[in-house]
Design a protein around this motif. Structure first.
Motif, PDB file in Angstrom:
ATOM      1  N   LYS A  86      39.730  50.389  44.223  1.00 50.86           N
ATOM      2  CA  LYS A  86      40.052  49.693  42.982  1.00 50.86           C
ATOM      3  C   LYS A  86      39.128  48.516  42.679  1.00 50.86           C
ATOM      4  N   ALA A  87      38.163  48.270  43.537  1.00 50.80           N
ATOM      5  CA  ALA A  87      37.159  47.236  43.275  1.00 50.80           C
ATOM      6  C   ALA A  87      35.938  47.926  42.670  1.00 50.80           C
ATOM      7  N   ARG A  88      35.499  47.417  41.531  1.00 50.19           N
ATOM      8  CA  ARG A  88      34.319  47.947  40.863  1.00 50.19           C
ATOM      9  C   ARG A  88      33.383  46.775  40.580  1.00 50.19           C
ATOM     10  N   SER A  89      32.302  46.742  41.333  1.00 46.22           N
ATOM     11  CA  SER A  89      31.365  45.627  41.224  1.00 46.22           C
ATOM     12  C   SER A  89      30.110  46.048  40.480  1.00 46.22           C
ATOM     13  N   VAL A  90      29.570  45.104  39.723  1.00 47.73           N
ATOM     14  CA  VAL A  90      28.291  45.294  39.058  1.00 47.73           C
ATOM     15  C   VAL A  90      27.340  44.214  39.552  1.00 47.73           C
ATOM     16  N   LEU A  91      26.121  44.608  39.856  1.00 50.57           N
ATOM     17  CA  LEU A  91      25.069  43.646  40.170  1.00 50.57           C
ATOM     18  C   LEU A  91      24.502  43.190  38.833  1.00 50.57           C
ATOM     19  N   GLY A  92      24.946  42.029  38.385  1.00 51.62           N
ATOM     20  CA  GLY A  92      24.615  41.551  37.045  1.00 51.62           C
ATOM     21  C   GLY A  92      23.190  41.074  36.925  1.00 51.62           C
ATOM     22  N   PHE A  93      22.456  41.669  35.967  1.00 46.93           N
ATOM     23  CA  PHE A  93      21.084  41.221  35.764  1.00 46.93           C
ATOM     24  C   PHE A  93      20.764  40.875  34.316  1.00 46.93           C
ATOM     25  N   SER A  94      21.584  41.305  33.345  1.00 50.22           N
ATOM     26  CA  SER A  94      21.329  40.920  31.952  1.00 50.22           C
ATOM     27  C   SER A  94      22.657  40.834  31.207  1.00 50.22           C
ATOM     28  N   PRO A  95      22.717  40.037  30.159  1.00 48.38           N
ATOM     29  CA  PRO A  95      23.953  39.942  29.378  1.00 48.38           C
ATOM     30  C   PRO A  95      24.423  41.295  28.838  1.00 48.38           C
TER      31      PRO A  95
END
Length: 153
Positions: A86-95
């Motif tokens: 249930k954990a969904r992570s994104v490696l954020g690099f742009s808006p």
């Protein structure tokens, strides 16, 4: 400042510690209910899996809350977080990418790179991550059900 309903869990290793502290001040000013899961001081020999796992475990228990985790590249904490159901992570690099991850994939953890993102840029990504709602389009919900099925196997 009104308190937001969700809880935001924060975690970072030594390389992400300074950025986590910056984000903590930024989010506190905006009224978010924050829980810092460490590290609580700069410790050169700490390990990112310890802090990413603490945050992801909380999100796994309550997927409507949010997590923000930071290490040097952002990749390590992202990999750890995505091991939890249930954990969904994104490696954020742009808006635009972070917004799409929220609207389409209902991500609940934002992984950030302290080596490649400055405070203001990270704060902008965190704001988008926390304020953007999931669109709940039938195709998006169908895809999330498929992910849940994978987690059950």
């Amino acid at each position: 400042v009104r308190i937001k309903l969700m809880t935001v869990y924060l975690g970072a290793d030594h390389r992400g510690y300074g950025l986590k502290e910056f984000l903590k001040k930024f989010l506190n000013k905006r009224g978010y209910r924050l829980v810092d899961l460490g590290n609580y001081s700069y410790e050169k020999k700490d390990d990112y899996p310890d802090f990413a796992a603490k945050v992801a475990a909380k999100i796994s228990k309550n997927p409507k809350d949010r997590g923000i985790i930071v290490c040097g590249s952002g990749v390590g904490v992202d990999v750890v977080a995505n091991k939890f159901k249930k954990a969904r992570s994104v490696l954020g690099f742009s808006p635009a990418q972070v917004k799409a991850a929220r609207t389409d994939d209902d991500v609940n953890i934002l992984s950030l790179s302290a080596d490649f993102k400055g405070g203001q840029e990270a704060a902008k990504l965190a704001g988008i991550f926390l304020e953007t709602p999931f669109k709940k389009a039938p195709r998006f919900k169908r895809r999330l059900r498929k992910i849940s099925k994978i987690e059950e196997d």
